[in-house]
Write a protein that holds these residues in place. Structure first.
Motif, PDB file in Angstrom:
ATOM      1  N   SER A 469      17.745 -53.666  28.796  1.00  0.00           N
ATOM      2  CA  SER A 469      18.303 -54.972  29.133  1.00  0.00           C
ATOM      3  C   SER A 469      17.967 -55.990  28.051  1.00  0.00           C
ATOM      4  O   SER A 469      16.797 -56.125  27.666  1.00  0.00           O
ATOM      5  N   VAL A 471      17.834 -59.151  28.335  1.00  0.00           N
ATOM      6  CA  VAL A 471      16.948 -60.166  28.915  1.00  0.00           C
ATOM      7  C   VAL A 471      15.501 -59.704  28.845  1.00  0.00           C
ATOM      8  O   VAL A 471      14.593 -60.462  28.438  1.00  0.00           O
ATOM      9  N   ARG A 474      14.242 -59.803  25.254  1.00  0.00           N
ATOM     10  CA  ARG A 474      13.870 -61.150  24.812  1.00  0.00           C
ATOM     11  C   ARG A 474      12.535 -61.578  25.416  1.00  0.00           C
ATOM     12  O   ARG A 474      11.718 -62.213  24.752  1.00  0.00           O
TER      13      ARG A 474
END
Length: 884
Positions: A469, A471, A474
Motif C-alpha cells: 500500500s 499509504v 509513506r
C-alpha cells in the motif's frame, strides 16, 4: 514448534476435523453462559472488613442495600389505586414466604390443566382467578413465552412450567427479609397502660386486607399514616405544601450478595403493574440494569468487532483465504474461551465482558502475522514445494507468534492473584484465551493453506496485498526519517508527553460508584435523583454504636446519644454528608413514649427515665418468630444481646452530581471524627456497609494496579531476556510499553476518566499486547545486525519488513476496540476509547520511539551464536525484502 507445524501439514484434514470437534464441544458451553453483576465480584471478600460486614448482615440482615419503589398515581388515594397497590404488594409477598404444600398443589393443578387438552394463556390465568397472586404470576410468565390469547403449544407449556418451577425455587430461598409499605406497615399504639402493634390496613379473617374505600376511610388512613413522624420519607413522601404525593415500598433482603434473581423478579412485577407510576431504584436494581446493558452490548458489538476485523483482513490480503482463515480462527478462539467459561460455570462480569472482544482483537493480530509471512514467502514456498515451503515459513512465524503469545499470556496472568474476583477471573481466562488463539492460529491457518491451491505467479500475489500500500509505504518512510534523522526531537517530544502525562496522573481519581457507568440523562441516574428527593436515598451504610454492656440499649442516656448522632447527621448544617434519612431503634422507643402520652407529638422523643424504657419493654408485646429474643420488627436495629444499636443511614447524591468514592470517604471521615469526639467514653462505634466495601475495593484496585503493573513489566522483561538472551533488549522492550501506560493514565487524569474496575485492566492489556510489537521489531532488528548491517540500515530494513505487519495488526486492534464507542454502557465506551488510544501509543512506541532510542544509544543487540529461530529468520527475511 517446527515438529508441530510439520505434524499439522502432514495431517491437515485430521487436524481441522479435530479442532472442529473441540469447537463443537466447547462451544456448547455458550448455552450455559451467564452474566454476574453481583456485588461480591466487586468486593474484597477475603478482607477482614468484608468478613465483619458479613457478620453484621447475619445479625441485622442485609439492610444497607435494598430495592425501593416510589409509587404514585394521578388519583393516589382512590379505591382503584389502592387495589392496584395491594396487588403489587401481594405479587411481591409471593416471594417473601414459601408454603411447599400450597406450591405443590398449584403445580399439580397447572400440570393437570396442561395435560387435559388445548388451552390458551388467558384460560390458564382465569382458572386460578381465586388465587390472585399465582394467577398474576402465571400471567407474567405466559407473556414471556407467547400471547395470552394463543393456544399453548407443547413446547410453550414446557417452558411455562419451567418458569413457574424457577419461581418456586426462588420462593424457597426466602430471600426477602421484610416489605415496608403503607399497607403492610405496623405501628405502635397505647391503650389502658398497654402497648400493642396495629396494622395501618386491617386484615380480615381470611387474611385479606381491608382497604379504605370511602373518603372518610382514606382520611383516617392518612391521619394514621402521618401520626408517626418516622414514616415520613420512609413509606410516604410529600411535596413542598405537605401533601402526600408518593407511597414508598421498601424491600429488604436477608443477603444482597446474590440479589439478582429476586430483584429481577421484582422488576418484572413492577413492569406488569404498569397501571401505576412506579419508579424502582436501589443497588440491586442498578446491578440488574448493568447486567442488561452488558448482554445487549455483547450481542450487538461482538459481531461488529468481527466485521471490522474481516474488513482489515480484506484490505490487507485482498483474497478469500486471507479473510476466511482468520475469520475461522477468531470464531474458534472466541467460542473456545466463552464455551469453557460456560462449562465451568464462570460468569461474565463487568470486567469479563471485554474478553470476547479482546479475543477477536488479539486473535486477528496473530492471524495477520501468520498470513503476512505466507504472502511474504509466497515465491519461496513455490520454489521449495508447498509442504516444505509452508513448513519453513509457518515454522518461523509460529515461533514468533508463540513467543509474543507467551509474553501476553504472562502479562494477563499476573492479574490472577488480584483480590477482586472479577479482575482475577478476567486475568485467568484472558490468559487462557491467548493460549487458545495462538494454538488455533498456528494450526488452522497452516492446515487451511496446505489444502488450498498454491499457484506460481512471480510476485503478483504480493503486489495485490496491502503490504504494498502506498499509504503504508509513506507512513514507514515518515517513521524511518523520524527514527534516523530526528531521533533527538522524537525523544524530546516523548519526554514532554511523559511529563504532561505524569502531571495528569496526579489528577487521576479512583471510582467505584456504579451510577458513573451511565450517562447523565439515563433513567437510572434520573430515577436515583428522584428517590433521593422523595425518600432520602437509594442505598446506605450502617453505623453500629456499642453501649458496652448487655441490655445497654435500654438505657436512656445511651439512646439519647444515638439520637443526638442521628440529628447531627441529617441536619441541614451537615448537608455535605448527603444523608437523607436515618433509621434506628430509638424510633420505636419514641413511638412508644408518644403512644403512652395520648399521641402527643411533643412526646416523640426518648424518655428521660430508664424505668420508663424498661416499662415499655415489659408491656410491649411483639412477635418473635425466630425466638432470638428480639421482636421481629427490632431485628434490623439491635443485636440479640440488646447491646448494640444499628443506625441505618440512607445516602442521597451530592447536589446535582453523584456522590462518588471521594464523597463517601469524606462522609465516613466526618462521621468518624464526630463520633470519636462526642460519644461517651464507655461507648464505641463501627461503620460498615456496602458503600464502605466499595471504598475498600478502591484500595485493592489501586494497589492491584501498581503491583500488577510492576510485576507485569518485570515478568515481561525477564521473558524477553530469556527469548532474546540480551539484557539490553529486555530493557529496550519496556520503553514502548511504559510510555504507552503512562500516557494512558495521563489521558485518564486530564480528561477526568476514572480508574475503576473496568479501566483497571488496561495497563495489563497494554503491556501484554504492546510487547508483541516490540518483540517483532527487536527480533528483526537483531537479525540485520547479525548480517553485518549498521544501526541505521538495520532500523530502516526492520521498519520496512516488520513495520508493515505491525501497522496492520495495530489497525485491527485500534479499529476493533473503537467499535466499543457504539456501546450505550459507559465503562465499555471508555474502555474502547482508551484501548484504541493506547494501541496507537504502543505502535508508535515500537516503530518510532524504540528505533529512536536504539539510534541514540547505538545498541548492537548482537550475540555470537544465533538461536534456531533466527537461523530461520535468516533464510526468510531477505525473500520478503526482495518483494519490497
Amino acid at each position: 514448534m517446527d515438529r508441530y507445524i510439520r505434524f499439522v501439514l502432514k495431517r491437515p484434514v485430521i487436524m481441522l476435523l479435530a479442532f472442529f470437534i473441540v469447537t463443537v464441544i466447547l462451544g456448547s458451553g455458550m448455552t450455559k453462559l451467564q452474566f454476574d453483576t453481583t456485588i461480591s465480584t466487586l468486593l474484597p471478600t477475603s478482607d477482614p472488613e468484608y468478613k465483619y460486614y458479613d457478620r453484621v448482615k447475619e445479625i441485622y440482615g442485609g439492610c444497607d442495600a435494598f430495592v425501593i419503589l416510589s409509587v404514585t398515581d394521578n388519583n393516589l388515594f382512590h379505591p382503584d389505586t389502592f387495589e392496584k397497590i395491594n396487588n403489587l404488594i401481594i405479587d411481591i409477598e409471593e416471594f417473601e414466604e414459601f408454603d411447599p404444600i400450597l406450591e405443590k398443589s398449584r403445580m399439580d393443578q397447572l400440570n393437570q390443566l396442561f395435560i387435559s387438552g388445548t388451552v390458551t394463556g388467558s384460560q390458564v390465568v382465569a382458572t386460578f382467578q381465586q388465587d390472585p397472586g399465582f394467577s398474576r404470576l402465571l400471567n407474567r410468565k405466559i407473556e414471556k413465552v407467547t400471547e395470552l390469547d394463543s393456544p399453548l403449544k407443547p413446547r410453550e407449556k414446557r417452558k411455562i412450567i419451567s418458569l413457574v418451577e424457577a419461581a418456586n425455587h426462588l420462593k424457597a430461598k426466602k430471600m426477602i427479609n421484610e416489605i415496608l409499605s403503607p399497607i403492610t406497615m405496623k405501628d405502635i399504639v397505647g391503650e389502658d397502660d398497654m402497648l400493642e402493634t396495629i396494622e395501618l390496613v386491617k386484615i380480615d379473617d381470611d387474611g385479606n386486607r381491608i382497604l379504605p374505600k370511602s373518603d372518610a376511610e382514606f382520611l383516617t388512613f392518612i391521619k394514621n399514616l402521618r401520626r408517626n413522624p418516622a414514616f415520613e420519607k420512609g413509606i410516604f413522601a410529600t411535596d413542598e405544601t405537605g401533601n402526600i404525593t408518593d407511597l414508598g415500598v421498601i424491600i429488604r433482603f436477608h443477603d444482597i450478595s446474590n440479589s439478582d434473581p429476586i430483584a429481577r423478579e421484582i422488576l418484572d412485577i413492577v413492569e406488569f403493574n404498569d397501571a401505576l407510576e412506579i419508579v424502582p431504584q436501589g443497588e440491586p436494581v442498578v446491578l440488574i440494569w448493568i447486567n442488561n446493558f452488558m448482554q445487549q452490548d455483547l450481542l450487538r458489538l461482538v459481531p461488529l468487532v468481527m466485521l471490522v476485523a474481516i474488513i482489515i483482513f480484506f484490505i490487507n490480503f485482498k483474497s478469500v483465504r486471507g479473510v476466511v482463515l482468520p475469520f475461522i480462527t477468531l470464531s474458534m478462539a472466541t467460542l473456545w474461551i466463552l464455551g469453557l467459561m460456560g462449562h465451568l460455570g464462570i460468569k461474565i462480569t463487568t470486567v469479563g465482558i471485554s474478553i470476547p472482544i479482546l479475543m477477536i482483537a488479539v486473535g486477528s493480530s496473530y492471524a495477520i502475522h501468520i498470513l503476512n509471512q505466507y504472502y511474504a514467502d509466497y515465491n519461496f514456498i513455490s520454489e521449495k514445494g508447498k509442504t516444505e515451503g509452508l513448513a519453513h515459513a509457518m515454522g518461523h512465524i509460529s515461533v514468533t507468534v508463540l513467543l509474543t503469545g507467551l509474553t501476553t499470556f504472562v502479562a494477563f496472568l499476573t492479574l490472577a492473584t488480584h483480590e477482586l474476583s472479577a479482575i482475577r477471573e478476567w486475568g485467568i481466562f484472558s490468559a487462557l484465551g491467548i493460549v487458545f488463539a495462538v494454538l488455533i492460529s498456528s494450526t488452522i491457518i497452516p492446515a487451511g493453506l496446505k489444502l488450498m491451491p498454491h499457484k506460481k505467479d512471480n510476485g503478483r500475489v504480493m503486489e495485490k496485498t496491502g503490504l504494498n500500500s502506498p499509504v503504508i509505504d509513506r507512513l514507514i518512510r515518515w517513521m524511518t526519517a523520524g527514527a534516523l534523522y530526528h531521533y533527538k526531537k522524537v525523544l524530546a517530544v516523548v519526554l514532554v508527553l511523559m511529563v504532561l502525562s505524569v502531571a495528569g496522573m496526579f489528577r487521576l481519581k479512583v471510582e467505584t460508584e456504579l451510577l458513573y457507568y451511565f450517562k447523565e440523562n439515563n433513567f437510572i441516574r434520573t430515577s436515583a435523583k428522584l428517590i433521593e428527593e422523595k425518600f432520602g436515598g437509594r442505598w446506605g451504610f450502617n453505623v453500629l454504636i456499642d453501649s458496652g454492656q448487655t441490655d445497654g440499649v435500654k438505657n436512656a442516656h445511651y439512646l439519647k446519644s444515638v439520637s443526638d448522632f442521628r440529628n447531627w447527621a441529617a441536619c441541614g448544617e451537615n448537608s455535605d454528608l448527603c444523608i437523607g434519612r436515618t433509621d434506628a431503634f430509638p424510633d420505636f422507643i419514641k413511638t412508644m413514649h408518644m403512644a403512652m402520652n395520648n399521641d402527643d407529638p411533643a412526646f416523640f422523643k426518648v424518655p428521660d427515665s430508664d424505668m420508663d424504657i424498661l416499662d415499655y419493654f415489659e408491656i410491649y408485646a411483639g412477635e418473635d418468630e425466630n425466638s432470638d429474643g428480639r421482636v421481629d420488627s427490632f431485628e434490623a436495629y439491635i443485636d440479640p444481646d440488646f447491646r448494640t444499636c444499628n443506625v441505618m443511614t440512607r445516602l442521597g447524591q451530592n447536589g446535582d452530581g453523584l456522590l462518588g468514592t471521594a464523597g463517601l470517604k469524606h462522609i465516613l471521615k466526618r462521621i468518624s471524627e464526630h463520633l470519636s469526639a462526642t460519644l461517651p467514653a464507655e461507648y464505641t462505634y463501627k461503620i460498615t456497609g456496602y458503600p464502605l466495601m466499595l471504598i475498600k475495593s478502591v484500595d485493592y484496585i489501586v494497589n492491584g494496579q501498581v503491583q500488577s503493573l510492576l510485576l507485569t513489566l518485570l515478568v515481561v522483561g525477564m521473558v524477553v531476556l530469556l527469548l532474546l538472551k540480551d539484557i539490553r533488549a529486555a530493557v529496550l522492550s519496556l520503553i514502548p510499553m511504559s510510555v504507552a501506560v503512562i500516557i494512558n493514565f495521563g489521558i485518564m487524569g486530564w480528561f477526568g476518566i476514572h480508574l475503576d474496575i473496568a479501566t483497571s485492566i488496561i495497563a495489563a492489556i497494554t503491556i501484554g499486547i504492546g510487547v508483541d510489537d516490540t518483540i517483532h521489531f527487536l527480533n528483526t532488528f537483531r537479525y540485520y545486525r547479525k548480517e553485518g548491517f549498521d544501526v541505521d540500515t538495520s532500523i530502516e530494513k526492520t521498519l520496512q519488513v516488520a513495520g508493515k505487519a505491525i501497522i496492520f495488526t495495530s489497525l485491527a486492534l485500534i479499529f476493533g476496540f473503537s467499535v466499543l464507542e457504539l456501546s450505550t454502557f459507559k465503562p465499555l465506551m471508555l474502555f474502547g476509547l482508551l484501548m484504541a488510544v493506547t494501541m496507537v501509543a504502543t505502535t508508535m512506541g515500537a516503530l518510532v520511539v524504540l528505533p529512536a532510542a536504539i539510534k541514540l544509544t547505538k545498541i548492537r543487540l548482537v550475540q555470537d551464536q544465533e538461536t534456531p529461530a533466527y537461523s530461520r529468520v535468516k533464510t526468510l527475511i531477505p525473500l520478503f525484502v526482495k518483494k519490497n
